[in-house]
Design an enzyme around this catalytic site. Structure first.
Site, mmCIF file in Angstrom:
data_model
loop_
_atom_site.group_PDB
_atom_site.id
_atom_site.type_symbol
_atom_site.label_atom_id
_atom_site.label_comp_id
_atom_site.label_asym_id
_atom_site.label_seq_id
_atom_site.Cartn_x
_atom_site.Cartn_y
_atom_site.Cartn_z
ATOM 1 N N ASP A 137 -36.501 41.841 -10.058
ATOM 2 C CA ASP A 137 -36.774 43.169 -9.508
ATOM 3 C C ASP A 137 -37.987 43.750 -10.221
ATOM 4 O O ASP A 137 -38.027 43.812 -11.454
ATOM 5 C CB ASP A 137 -35.561 44.081 -9.705
ATOM 6 C CG ASP A 137 -35.653 45.344 -8.876
ATOM 7 O OD1 ASP A 137 -36.258 45.296 -7.788
ATOM 8 O OD2 ASP A 137 -35.113 46.375 -9.294
ATOM 9 N N HIS A 144 -43.013 56.228 -7.986
ATOM 10 C CA HIS A 144 -41.679 56.183 -8.589
ATOM 11 C C HIS A 144 -41.780 56.147 -10.117
ATOM 12 O O HIS A 144 -41.093 56.905 -10.811
ATOM 13 C CB HIS A 144 -40.935 54.938 -8.092
ATOM 14 C CG HIS A 144 -39.644 54.669 -8.791
ATOM 15 N ND1 HIS A 144 -38.558 55.510 -8.717
ATOM 16 C CD2 HIS A 144 -39.261 53.640 -9.602
ATOM 17 C CE1 HIS A 144 -37.564 55.019 -9.430
ATOM 18 N NE2 HIS A 144 -37.965 53.882 -9.989
ATOM 19 N N GLU A 209 -31.363 52.550 -4.720
ATOM 20 C CA GLU A 209 -32.803 52.342 -4.847
ATOM 21 C C GLU A 209 -33.325 51.719 -3.556
ATOM 22 O O GLU A 209 -32.860 50.645 -3.139
ATOM 23 C CB GLU A 209 -33.138 51.452 -6.041
ATOM 24 C CG GLU A 209 -32.876 52.130 -7.373
ATOM 25 C CD GLU A 209 -33.506 51.400 -8.550
ATOM 26 O OE1 GLU A 209 -34.040 50.294 -8.364
ATOM 27 O OE2 GLU A 209 -33.448 51.951 -9.676
ATOM 28 N N GLU A 211 -35.704 49.664 -1.514
ATOM 29 C CA GLU A 211 -36.625 48.587 -1.861
ATOM 30 C C GLU A 211 -36.832 47.626 -0.694
ATOM 31 O O GLU A 211 -36.017 47.544 0.223
ATOM 32 C CB GLU A 211 -36.097 47.788 -3.059
ATOM 33 C CG GLU A 211 -35.750 48.642 -4.271
ATOM 34 C CD GLU A 211 -35.497 47.816 -5.524
ATOM 35 O OE1 GLU A 211 -35.931 46.637 -5.559
ATOM 36 O OE2 GLU A 211 -34.869 48.349 -6.463
ATOM 37 N N ASP A 243 -31.001 48.125 -4.732
ATOM 38 C CA ASP A 243 -30.631 47.714 -6.081
ATOM 39 C C ASP A 243 -29.893 48.875 -6.746
ATOM 40 O O ASP A 243 -30.478 49.674 -7.475
ATOM 41 C CB ASP A 243 -31.885 47.330 -6.879
ATOM 42 C CG ASP A 243 -31.539 46.653 -8.193
ATOM 43 O OD1 ASP A 243 -30.596 45.848 -8.204
ATOM 44 O OD2 ASP A 243 -32.208 46.921 -9.202
ATOM 45 N N ARG A 247 -27.167 55.141 -13.588
ATOM 46 C CA ARG A 247 -28.219 55.733 -14.422
ATOM 47 C C ARG A 247 -27.733 56.102 -15.822
ATOM 48 O O ARG A 247 -28.502 55.995 -16.792
ATOM 49 C CB ARG A 247 -28.796 56.980 -13.734
ATOM 50 C CG ARG A 247 -29.411 56.723 -12.360
ATOM 51 C CD ARG A 247 -30.559 55.750 -12.425
ATOM 52 N NE ARG A 247 -31.255 55.669 -11.134
ATOM 53 C CZ ARG A 247 -32.231 54.820 -10.863
ATOM 54 N NH1 ARG A 247 -32.627 53.957 -11.789
ATOM 55 N NH2 ARG A 247 -32.811 54.821 -9.686
ATOM 56 N N GLN A 250 -27.426 52.851 -17.701
ATOM 57 C CA GLN A 250 -28.787 52.353 -17.904
ATOM 58 C C GLN A 250 -29.503 53.110 -19.025
ATOM 59 O O GLN A 250 -30.180 52.515 -19.865
ATOM 60 C CB GLN A 250 -29.571 52.471 -16.594
ATOM 61 C CG GLN A 250 -30.997 51.956 -16.652
ATOM 62 C CD GLN A 250 -31.734 52.164 -15.333
ATOM 63 O OE1 GLN A 250 -31.175 52.696 -14.374
ATOM 64 N NE2 GLN A 250 -32.978 51.757 -15.291
ATOM 65 N N LYS A 263 -27.352 47.711 -13.887
ATOM 66 C CA LYS A 263 -27.984 47.196 -12.674
ATOM 67 C C LYS A 263 -27.243 46.034 -12.028
ATOM 68 O O LYS A 263 -27.321 45.846 -10.817
ATOM 69 C CB LYS A 263 -29.410 46.706 -13.016
ATOM 70 C CG LYS A 263 -30.384 47.808 -13.369
ATOM 71 C CD LYS A 263 -30.948 48.453 -12.127
ATOM 72 C CE LYS A 263 -32.149 49.319 -12.430
ATOM 73 N NZ LYS A 263 -32.744 49.891 -11.225
ATOM 74 N N THR A 267 -26.186 44.335 -5.887
ATOM 75 C CA THR A 267 -27.450 44.531 -5.195
ATOM 76 C C THR A 267 -27.197 44.146 -3.740
ATOM 77 O O THR A 267 -26.706 43.043 -3.474
ATOM 78 C CB THR A 267 -28.568 43.650 -5.774
ATOM 79 O OG1 THR A 267 -28.784 43.996 -7.145
ATOM 80 C CG2 THR A 267 -29.870 43.836 -5.007
ATOM 81 N N GLU A 383 -34.949 60.510 -8.868
ATOM 82 C CA GLU A 383 -36.204 61.235 -8.604
ATOM 83 C C GLU A 383 -35.958 62.491 -7.784
ATOM 84 O O GLU A 383 -36.445 63.572 -8.110
ATOM 85 C CB GLU A 383 -37.158 60.353 -7.802
ATOM 86 C CG GLU A 383 -37.836 59.240 -8.528
ATOM 87 C CD GLU A 383 -38.741 58.502 -7.577
ATOM 88 O OE1 GLU A 383 -39.818 59.037 -7.232
ATOM 89 O OE2 GLU A 383 -38.380 57.383 -7.160
#
Length: 440
Positions: A137, A144, A209, A211, A243, A247, A250, A263, A267, A383
């Site tokens: 990834d 971002h 996420e 992607e 993905d 948070r 993480q 993570k 996925t 975000e």
């Protein structure tokens, strides 16, 4: 990669649903998938309108008899890997044969046989289309990276290496699941800033996420890097990728070695793989590299910069359990475009192999969260809500800083260009279910 069109881009299909404006799966797309009917083994197929052409059945009844033996046999496999290994020429021949069978004016006798190989898309059980051996990834969106950086390092949002090197991490292939698979809320260590010690429990900051992913068609031998101008040719096709990220887990674990348990719990990939050939008309110059930014080092400097990117509109849609109970439609949280990535997929391939690392057929390379320059184009809740400080309000009056149990996230994507049919990527969907206690 030049985007030059041939006459096939004007063709229509005798499958009427494929000609409806905005359907996403016109004759020119023919995205690959793997699917299962009742209790049978997965079959490979291609999407056409609201139908799937069963490639296994088509091969069995002789519809593909003029194609090379390795292509015919690859169409009877349960994953796309064997077809990927047939190379660009083999895949292109298959696509041309399928287009001819499905186009208006096709031979009537053959059309009857093709019709027997069509399956209804509605109610189909989709499977992972590719046997993914490895997963990497990237962090290819500068928007971002900047937005997230401001949350943690207001004085230095971007790290000094960002504009020089495509950043990535090695993900977990075993926990990649196909769209529609429930996502179990992960547990892990998390530490509040005010706490003296961490605690263990279900993540309270679960995020999605947005992607795109690229599947490697032709890899490289160990010790032999792939040149930047040869890199795009090594990509078989593209899919949507979510993905999922915890948070809070993480944030506590990522220093000094980067993402791990925050993570690798899940996925999600779309069941559809859109070929590089189908995306050729939508090649564009990438938009995020600003004047004054450093020129990429030679091994990352493509000759054809005018077609290095792909203009793919990507979107996030969310529905809560309460919304579905009230019959409310999902709400769109984000719309961005892959042309705003800072690093192209070709650069990701070239950089990944620059030290001699060997990519293999079926490996998945994902873009990282795709965000654009505007507030409505932020590709994750971290975000969008500025780390929970500005929650999103849903039509029910519910608010979301991060995902709650029962929330369903759906990613969608498509390419559009005036005078051409829309090329769709299908959907990539997952619903959050509560954390589970350890077994044993």
């Amino acid at each position: 990669m030049s985007g030059v069109l041939d006459e096939s881009w004007t063709w229509k299909s005798w499958v009427e649903a494929a000609n409806v404006a905005g359907c996403g799966f016109p004759l020119q797309n023919l995205p690959f998938c793997a699917f299962r009917m009742s209790d049978q083994q997965p079959h490979l197929g291609v999407g056409i309108g609201d139908r799937i052409l069963d490639l296994h059945a088509a091969s069995r009844i002789g519809l593909l008899k003029r194609l090379p033996k390795e292509v015919r046999f690859a169409c009877r496999a349960t994953y796309l890997n064997d077809l990927m290994e047939c190379g660009d020429a083999g895949v292109a021949r298959l696509r041309r044969a399928l287009m001819a069978m499905l186009a208006e004016g096709a031979d009537e006798t053959q059309k009857e046989a093709v019709h027997r190989s069509l399956r209804a898309m509605e109610g189909t059980v989709f499977c992972k289309p590719v046997a993914i051996g490895d997963y990497t990834d990237f962090y290819a969106s500068i928007h971002h990276a900047t937005n997230v950086g401001r949350l943690f390092r207001p004085d230095q949002p971007l790290m000094p290496n960002y504009k020089w090197v495509p950043i990535g991490y090695h993900g977990r292939a075993s926990s990649i699941v196909v769209s529609g698979t429930p996502v179990v809320r992960p547990q892990g260590q998390r530490k509040l800033p005010s706490a003296e010690a961490p605690e263990f429990g279900p993540s309270r900051q679960l995020d999605y996420e947005l992607e795109l992913g690229a599947y490697v068609g032709e890899g490289n031998a160990l010790g032999y890097p792939i040149a930047i101008d040869d890199a795009e040719r090594r990509i078989f096709g593209y899919s949507l990728v979510n993905d999922w990220s915890a948070r809070d887990v993480q944030a506590w674990e990522y220093q000094p070695l980067g993402p791990f348990l925050g993570k690798n719990f899940a996925t999600t990939v779309s069941p559809w793989v859109v070929t590089s050939e189908a995306l050729a008309p939508f090649r564009v110059e990438m938009a995020a590299r600003a004047e004054g930014d450093p020129r990429p080092l030679e091994y990352l400097a493509a000759t054809d910069v005018q077609h290095a990117g792909i203009s793919v509109q990507v979107e996030v849609w969310l529905s809560s359990e309460a919304m579905r109970a009230k019959g409310m439609e999902a709400v769109r949280l984000c719309a961005a475009n892959a042309r705003d990535l800072y690093w192209s997929f070709a650069q990701m391939v070239a950089h990944h192999t620059s030290n001699g690392c060997n990519l293999e057929t079926g490996d998945l390379l994902a873009s990282g969260t795709i965000s654009g320059p505007g507030d409505g184009s932020r590709g994750c809740l971290l975000e969008m809500t500025r780390r929970g400080a500005e929650p999103v309000r849903l039509p029910t009056g519910e608010v979301r800083s991060f995902l709650e149990d029962g929330d369903e996230v759906t990613l969608r994507a498509f390419c559009e260009r005036e005078g051409l049919p829309r090329i769709g990527f299908g959907e990539c969907q997952g619903r959050i279910v509560p954390a589970r206690l350890p077994t044993g």
